[in-house]
Design an enzyme around this catalytic site. Structure first.
Site, PDB file in Angstrom:
ATOM      1  N   CYS A 299      26.070 -36.602 -51.045  1.00 18.23           N
ATOM      2  CA  CYS A 299      25.618 -34.945 -51.390  1.00 18.23           C
ATOM      3  C   CYS A 299      25.711 -34.996 -52.357  1.00 18.23           C
ATOM      4  O   CYS A 299      25.219 -34.158 -53.354  1.00 18.23           O
ATOM      5  CB  CYS A 299      26.283 -34.869 -49.987  1.00 18.23           C
ATOM      6  SG  CYS A 299      27.346 -34.198 -50.280  1.00 18.23           S
TER       7      CYS A 299
ATOM      8  N   HIS B 223      29.459 -29.757 -47.749  1.00 19.60           N
ATOM      9  CA  HIS B 223      27.936 -31.127 -48.118  1.00 19.60           C
ATOM     10  C   HIS B 223      27.322 -29.458 -48.943  1.00 19.60           C
ATOM     11  O   HIS B 223      27.757 -27.817 -48.773  1.00 19.60           O
ATOM     12  CB  HIS B 223      27.257 -30.601 -46.490  1.00 19.60           C
ATOM     13  CG  HIS B 223      25.845 -31.901 -46.474  1.00 19.60           C
ATOM     14  ND1 HIS B 223      26.026 -33.040 -46.524  1.00 19.60           N
ATOM     15  CD2 HIS B 223      24.889 -30.999 -46.479  1.00 19.60           C
ATOM     16  CE1 HIS B 223      25.039 -33.155 -46.885  1.00 19.60           C
ATOM     17  NE2 HIS B 223      24.134 -31.776 -47.216  1.00 19.60           N
TER      18      HIS B 223
ATOM     19  N   HIS C   8      18.033 -32.545 -50.401  1.00 25.33           N
ATOM     20  CA  HIS C   8      20.021 -33.230 -50.240  1.00 25.33           C
ATOM     21  C   HIS C   8      19.820 -35.172 -50.130  1.00 25.33           C
ATOM     22  O   HIS C   8      18.740 -35.151 -49.648  1.00 25.33           O
ATOM     23  CB  HIS C   8      20.500 -31.725 -48.959  1.00 25.33           C
ATOM     24  CG  HIS C   8      20.287 -32.148 -48.175  1.00 25.33           C
ATOM     25  ND1 HIS C   8      21.106 -32.023 -46.636  1.00 25.33           N
ATOM     26  CD2 HIS C   8      18.673 -32.371 -46.988  1.00 25.33           C
ATOM     27  CE1 HIS C   8      20.559 -32.393 -45.919  1.00 25.33           C
ATOM     28  NE2 HIS C   8      19.234 -32.804 -45.675  1.00 25.33           N
TER      29      HIS C   8
END
Length: 349
Positions: A264, A313, A325
Site C-alpha cells: 500500500c 493502510h 490502492h
C-alpha cells in the site's frame, strides 16, 4: 412333566460387571460425540478469517517497511562516517609528516627540540597537556600540533558514532527478519484457509471481488465527469495520482515499492517519486506528510487516505467515495469503496 424351577439369577458380581461395562460404553460414546469434528467453516467464515490474517500481515508489513527503511538509512550514514574517518586519518597522517619534516629541518639546523621528540614518540593529547613545553616550540609547530589534536578528537567522535550506529544496525536487521517471518507466517496461514475452500467457493469469492471492483471503477469514471482534479494546487499531486492510475492491475507484494508490484505505502511513495517528490515510505509516516483532512466530504481527488487505528493502510482518494490502492496479498492495484475499511483521515500534500 415340565420343570417349575425358577431360572438361575446372575450373581451380584456379574450384574456389577455388566452395569459398569454399559456405563463405560455410554461414556465412550458421549466422549466420541464430543470429540467429533465440528462442521467445516462456511466460505464466508473462511473469508472473514482470511481478511483478518491479511490485515495482520499488512500491519507487520508496514513495520517491516519501517525497519527496512531504517536499515538503509543507517547503512548510508555508517558509510558516510567511515569515509570521513578514512579521510580524517589521511589528513592526520599528512600533518604528522609535515611536522616530522619540520622537526628534521630543525635537527639539521642545530638539534631536535626535546619537546618535538616527545611528541613524535607519544600521544599529542598528553603532550599538549604539558603547557610548560609549548614555549619551547615554534608557532608553526604549535599550530600543527593543535590541528592534529582537533582532527584526532573529531576522529574519535566519528569512530564512536560509527560503533553506535553499527550496533543499531544489527538490532534493526534482527527486527527486520522478525517482521519478515511474521508476515510470511500470516500469509501462509491465510493461504491454508483458502485452500480449504472448494473450487466453486473460491470462484464465488473471486466473482464477488470482481463485481465490487467493476462497481468502484464505474463510480470513479462517473466522478471524473462530476468532480474536479486534485484541488490542492499541487501539480505533483496530480502527477502522483496519474502515476498510480498507470499501474492499475499490478500485483500486491509486501515490501514492494514498484515499478511492477506494490504494497500500500509502496504504491503511494512510488507514485510521488514519479512526480519528482520524495515522501516517507510507511503509511504511518505518510500520515504526517501534509495537512490532515478529517471529513470525507472535504476529500479531493489525489489526497492520501489513511485507514485503521494504527494507520497501517494508505491509498489515494479517487472521488465518489472510492480509493485507488494496493489492498493486500492476492489482489492488484485497483479502485475500491472507501467504506470497506475504517477511515481515519485524508492527507493533502
Amino acid at each position: 412333566m415340565a420343570s417349575h424351577r425358577r431360572p438361575k439369577q446372575p450373581s451380584r458380581a456379574r450384574v456389577t460387571v455388566l452395569t459398569t461395562a454399559a456405563a463405560a460404553a455410554v461414556a465412550i460414546s458421549s466422549q466420541a460425540a464430543q470429540a467429533a469434528p465440528s462442521e467445516s467453516p462456511s466460505a464466508d467464515e473462511v473469508k472473514a478469517q482470511v481478511d483478518k490474517l491479511y490485515e495482520e500481515a499488512e500491519q507487520a508489513t508496514e513495520k517491516y517497511n519501517g525497519a527496512k527503511e531504517k536499515q538503509e538509512k543507517l547503512q548510508k550514514e555508517i558509510s558516510t562516517i567511515q569515509d570521513n574517518v578514512a579521510k580524517g586519518q589521511e589528513e592526520v597522517n599528512e600533518l604528522r609528516e609535515d611536522l616530522g619534516s619540520l622537526a628534521s629541518a630543525q635537527y639539521r639546523s642545530g638539534g631536535l627540540d626535546p619537546a618535538v621528540q616527545l611528541f613524535l614518540s607519544a600521544d599529542p593529547d598528553d603532550y599538549l597537556e604539558q603547557a610548560s613545553t609549548l614555549d619551547k616550540l615554534s608557532s608553526q609547530q604549535v599550530d600543527a600540533l593543535e590541528e592534529i589534536q582537533d582532527k584526532q578528537r573529531v576522529l574519535a567522535q566519528d569512530r564512536a558514532e560509527a560503533t553506535e550506529k553499527l550496533e543499531d544496525l544489527a538490532t534493526t536487521r534482527t527486527e527486520l527478519e522478525k517482521k519478515k517471518d511474521e508476515v510470511q507466517g500470516k500469509l501462509a496461514e491465510a493461504q491454508k484457509l483458502l485452500n480449504s475452500l472448494t473450487a466453486a467457493e473460491k470462484a464465488a469469492l473471486e466473482a464477488e471481488e470482481e463485481r465490487a471492483s467493476r462497481d468502484s471503477t464505474e463510480r470513479v469514471e462517473l466522478a471524473s465527469t462530476e468532480e474536479t482534479a486534485p484541488a490542492s494546487g499541487s501539480s505533483r499531486t496530480t502527477s502522483a495520482y496519474a502515476a498510480a492510475q498507470s499501474v492499475i492491475g499490478s500485483p500486491y507484494v509486501y515490501g514492494a515499492s514498484g515499478p511492477s508490484s506494490f504494497d500500500c505505502s509502496g504504491l503511494t511513495s512510488w507514485a510521488y517519486a514519479q512526480a519528482g517528490m520524495q515522501i516517507p515510505r510507511t503509511s504511518q509516516e505518510q500520515a504526517n506528510a501534509g495537512t490532515r483532512i478529517y471529513s470525507q466530504s472535504d476529500l479531493q481527488v489525489g489526497d492520501l487516505v489513511i485507514f485503521y487505528d494504527d494507520l497501517h493502510h494508505v491509498g489515494f482518494y479517487a472521488g465518489n467515495g472510492q480509493v485507488l490502492h494496493s489492498p493486500r496479498t492476492g489482489t492488484v492495484v485497483r479502485y475500491e469503496s472507501i467504506d470497506n475499511m475504517p477511515f481515519q483521515f485524508g492527507v493533502r500534500i
